[in-house]
Design an enzyme around this catalytic site. Structure first.
Site, PDB file in Angstrom:
ATOM      1  N   LYS A  81       0.850  -1.203   0.000  1.00  0.00           N
ATOM      2  CA  LYS A  81       0.000   0.000   0.000  1.00  0.00           C
ATOM      3  C   LYS A  81       0.881   1.247   0.000  1.00  0.00           C
ATOM      4  O   LYS A  81       0.624   2.206  -0.721  1.00  0.00           O
ATOM      5  CB  LYS A  81      -0.948  -0.023   1.205  1.00  0.00           C
ATOM      6  CG  LYS A  81      -2.043  -1.069   1.031  1.00  0.00           C
ATOM      7  CD  LYS A  81      -2.796  -1.417   2.299  1.00  0.00           C
ATOM      8  CE  LYS A  81      -3.712  -2.614   2.035  1.00  0.00           C
ATOM      9  NZ  LYS A  81      -4.356  -3.157   3.233  1.00  0.00           N
ATOM     10  N   GLN A 138      -4.256  -2.310   9.590  1.00  0.00           N
ATOM     11  CA  GLN A 138      -4.194  -3.605   8.900  1.00  0.00           C
ATOM     12  C   GLN A 138      -4.744  -4.728   9.780  1.00  0.00           C
ATOM     13  O   GLN A 138      -4.422  -4.835  10.958  1.00  0.00           O
ATOM     14  CB  GLN A 138      -2.732  -3.896   8.496  1.00  0.00           C
ATOM     15  CG  GLN A 138      -2.554  -5.117   7.637  1.00  0.00           C
ATOM     16  CD  GLN A 138      -3.257  -5.008   6.286  1.00  0.00           C
ATOM     17  OE1 GLN A 138      -3.200  -4.000   5.609  1.00  0.00           O
ATOM     18  NE2 GLN A 138      -3.955  -6.065   5.893  1.00  0.00           N
ATOM     19  N   ASP A 163     -11.354   2.271   4.151  1.00  0.00           N
ATOM     20  CA  ASP A 163     -11.670   0.843   4.011  1.00  0.00           C
ATOM     21  C   ASP A 163     -13.183   0.609   3.960  1.00  0.00           C
ATOM     22  O   ASP A 163     -13.636  -0.479   3.618  1.00  0.00           O
ATOM     23  CB  ASP A 163     -11.133   0.064   5.237  1.00  0.00           C
ATOM     24  CG  ASP A 163      -9.781  -0.574   4.967  1.00  0.00           C
ATOM     25  OD1 ASP A 163      -9.476  -0.813   3.789  1.00  0.00           O
ATOM     26  OD2 ASP A 163      -9.054  -0.837   5.941  1.00  0.00           O
TER      27      ASP A 163
END
Ligand code: NDP
Length: 300
Positions: free
Chosen positions: A54, A98, A121
């Site tokens: 990312k 994460q 997200d």
């Protein structure tokens, strides 16, 4: 018959090129670039690989990125304090923690602590709710929206089709079911979601015009479970032992590719199908969040 391969690398690379152009435009227009903060707690090797990817993609597209690698002993309080600081940092437009964190970290509380405006997200209840209502002022979740973009890129219109989603996780199956169901262009499917509680699952999959597998079980969907001519999207990423490989393992999806490719009209490979779309949508979401913030700052 052999199905046409849906090339997620190509589609994501087109999306990424458009994202890089947006970042450049925003730099010229506002003198600022979008910023993403990624946080990883603990030393799960796969999580570190994901956050590094990312971060690398941010660099490639010109976004500002900050990576926080926190020790496994990090307390909830310390993590929430970092999120609070990033919530108030105007160089940061997306915050991502994460998954999976160590067991003492309460993921629900962590997600709720991120302001919805930076929840790229789309895990925050506010954004999940907006997505369910079909509203465009939140974010769309990365992997499910990646699937929708793949269908669109190949001119596959779900309208009027029977879409069957295998799996009901909050990250993939449930949001994908909701997105396919929306009464809007690029969706409007008749949707069935099947899961571990479904009796005679193959009865539903055999009726699917669009079959999407998101269960995390290697090669679960076999040729006899698929209707001839179906579009098959494989979200699964599973590592299995393979003594013929130098590494001793290889990646497979939730679909038995060699069998299903013979029946499908279109099919995604693993790797190179849905996988690259997830990061591409994450970048899009960060850019979207930044554009909203920049516009608000200049009163547009
Ligand atoms: P989860 O484990 O959270 O959810 C799996 C779902 O599949 C659950 O709803 C479960 O049912 C259902 N399921 C499990 N076994 C069966 C079975 N035998 N029959 C029917 N249903 C079953 O997984 P995720 O949704 O997070 O991920 C699914 C897959 O997608 C994984 O391989 C993951 O690695 C991959 N993935 C890929 C991404 C990408 O970027 N390409 C991103 C995210 C995930 P129940 O609810 O009843 O337990």
């Amino acid at each position: 018959m052999s199905g046409i391969l849906i090339d997620g690398k190509k589609v994501s690379s087109d999306i990424n090129a458009a994202s890089a152009a947006s970042v450049e435009r925003m730099h010229n227009e506002y003198g600022k670039v979008p910023g993403l903060a990624v946080i990883v707690v603990g030393d799960d090797p796969a999580s570190h690989v994901y956050v590094n990817r990312k971060e690398a993609m941010c660099r490639e597209l010109g976004l500002h990125s900050e990576k926080y690698e926190l020790p496994a002993e990090t307390t909830m309080q310390e993590l929430l304090a970092l999120i609070d600081r990033l919530n108030r940092d105007d160089r940061i437009h997306g915050i991502l923690v994460q998954s999976p964190p160590p067991p003492h970290i309460d993921e629900e509380k962590v997600v709720a602590a991120i302001v919805p405006e930076k929840d790229v997200d789309c895990f925050h209840p506010v954004n999940v709710g907006k997505m369910l209502l079909g509203r465009r002022d939140g974010f769309y979740p990365c992997t499910p929206y990646g699937v929708m973009l793949l269908l669109d890129a190949y001119g596959i219109d779900p309208a009027g089709k029977h879409a069957v989603v295998i799996g009901r996780s909050n990250i993939v199956g449930k949001p994908l079911t909701a997105m396919l169901l929306q009464k809007e262009k690029g969706a409007n499917a008749t949707v069935t979601c099947v899961h571990s509680g479904t009796v005679d699952l193959a009865k539903y999959t055999r009726d699917a015009d669009i079959l999407i597998a998101a269960i995390g079980k290697p090669e679960f969907v076999t040729g006899d479970m698929v209707k001839p001519g179906a579009v098959v999207i494989d979200v699964g990423i599973n590592r299995i032992a393979d003594s013929t490989r130098k590494s001793g393992s290889r990646l497979v999806g939730d679909v038995k590719f060699q069998e299903v490719v013979e029946k499908a009209s279109y099919i995604t490979p693993v790797p190179g199908g849905v996988g690259p779309m997830t990061i591409a949508v994450l970048m899009q979401n960060t850019i979207k969040g930044a554009e909203r913030a920049f516009k608000a700052a200049v009163g547009k």
